[in-house]
Design a protein around this motif. Structure first.
Motif, PDB file in Angstrom:
ATOM      1  N   MET A  78     -11.612   5.198  -3.602  1.00  4.21           N
ATOM      2  CA  MET A  78     -12.475   4.764  -2.810  1.00  4.21           C
ATOM      3  C   MET A  78     -12.917   5.767  -1.692  1.00  4.21           C
ATOM      4  O   MET A  78     -12.102   6.542  -1.118  1.00  4.21           O
ATOM      5  CB  MET A  78     -11.993   3.732  -1.879  1.00  4.21           C
ATOM      6  CG  MET A  78     -11.741   2.268  -2.851  1.00  4.21           C
ATOM      7  SD  MET A  78     -11.284   0.922  -2.082  1.00  4.21           S
ATOM      8  CE  MET A  78     -12.898   0.316  -1.338  1.00  4.21           C
ATOM      9  N   ASP A 118     -16.796   3.530   1.610  1.00  2.00           N
ATOM     10  CA  ASP A 118     -16.155   2.316   1.022  1.00  2.00           C
ATOM     11  C   ASP A 118     -15.232   1.590   1.979  1.00  2.00           C
ATOM     12  O   ASP A 118     -15.122   0.237   2.012  1.00  2.00           O
ATOM     13  CB  ASP A 118     -15.454   2.374  -0.422  1.00  2.00           C
ATOM     14  CG  ASP A 118     -16.706   2.975  -1.473  1.00  2.00           C
ATOM     15  OD1 ASP A 118     -17.937   2.709  -1.349  1.00  2.00           O
ATOM     16  OD2 ASP A 118     -16.376   3.539  -2.322  1.00  2.00           O
ATOM     17  N   HIS A 165     -16.906   0.212   4.913  1.00  2.00           N
ATOM     18  CA  HIS A 165     -17.452  -1.309   4.538  1.00  2.00           C
ATOM     19  C   HIS A 165     -16.438  -2.195   4.294  1.00  2.00           C
ATOM     20  O   HIS A 165     -16.615  -3.306   4.942  1.00  2.00           O
ATOM     21  CB  HIS A 165     -18.438  -1.191   3.323  1.00  2.00           C
ATOM     22  CG  HIS A 165     -18.844  -2.106   2.602  1.00  2.00           C
ATOM     23  ND1 HIS A 165     -19.960  -2.799   3.436  1.00  2.00           N
ATOM     24  CD2 HIS A 165     -18.701  -3.102   1.729  1.00  2.00           C
ATOM     25  CE1 HIS A 165     -20.305  -3.888   2.528  1.00  2.00           C
ATOM     26  NE2 HIS A 165     -19.521  -3.989   1.600  1.00  2.00           N
ATOM     27  N   ALA A 170     -15.591  -5.681  -3.048  1.00  2.00           N
ATOM     28  CA  ALA A 170     -14.909  -4.827  -2.452  1.00  2.00           C
ATOM     29  C   ALA A 170     -13.641  -4.602  -2.925  1.00  2.00           C
ATOM     30  O   ALA A 170     -13.012  -3.805  -2.930  1.00  2.00           O
ATOM     31  CB  ALA A 170     -15.188  -4.431  -0.860  1.00  2.00           C
ATOM     32  N   THR A 227     -12.325  -3.363  -6.423  1.00  2.00           N
ATOM     33  CA  THR A 227     -12.280  -2.103  -6.416  1.00  2.00           C
ATOM     34  C   THR A 227     -11.070  -1.461  -5.660  1.00  2.00           C
ATOM     35  O   THR A 227     -10.428  -0.558  -6.052  1.00  2.00           O
ATOM     36  CB  THR A 227     -13.655  -1.360  -5.639  1.00  2.00           C
ATOM     37  OG1 THR A 227     -14.554  -1.691  -6.331  1.00  2.00           O
ATOM     38  CG2 THR A 227     -13.387   0.193  -5.641  1.00  2.00           C
TER      39      THR A 227
END
Length: 110
Positions: A1, A5, A8, A39, A42
């Motif tokens: 990531m 990312d 976020h 999210a 991931t």
């Protein structure tokens, strides 16, 4: 990531972990849950790909809990309150996973 990312994700988690008095409306909570799942999946996959001997017991438990909460969905049915608690649970679990990645990166391991 990527760092973006992670940023976020942290913004999503902060929204989920605000006080009950400041929780968003039901539609916004549903969107927040969807965004956290996207999210978080991931994040989960990234941490799950780490060698098992490089994960703490807490991180291992967070991986299992994430899968459980994704499979089961909101506890208590599909109500605004249950969805809000589901978002908060996902955010707390994913923060453990994010902390594991941050610690790994701070030690110079990619």
């Amino acid at each position: 990531m990527t760092p973006d990312d992670m940023q976020h994700f942290e913004e999503l988690a902060a929204r989920a972990l605000t006080s009950y008095e400041d929780r968003p409306d039901a539609v916004s909570v549903a969107r927040l849950v969807d965004d956290l799942i996207t999210a978080g999946q991931t994040l989960h996959a990234t941490v799950a790909a780490l060698p098992a001997d490089q994960r703490t017991e807490r991180v291992g438990a967070a991986l299992v809990e994430w899968t459980y909460f994704i499979d089961v969905g909101p506890l208590g049915g599909d109500t605004d309150h249950a969805n809000w608690n589901h978002a908060r649970n996902l955010a707390r679990i994913a923060r453990v996973l994010a902390a594991a990645l941050a610690m790994r990166r701070s030690s110079g391991v990619r």
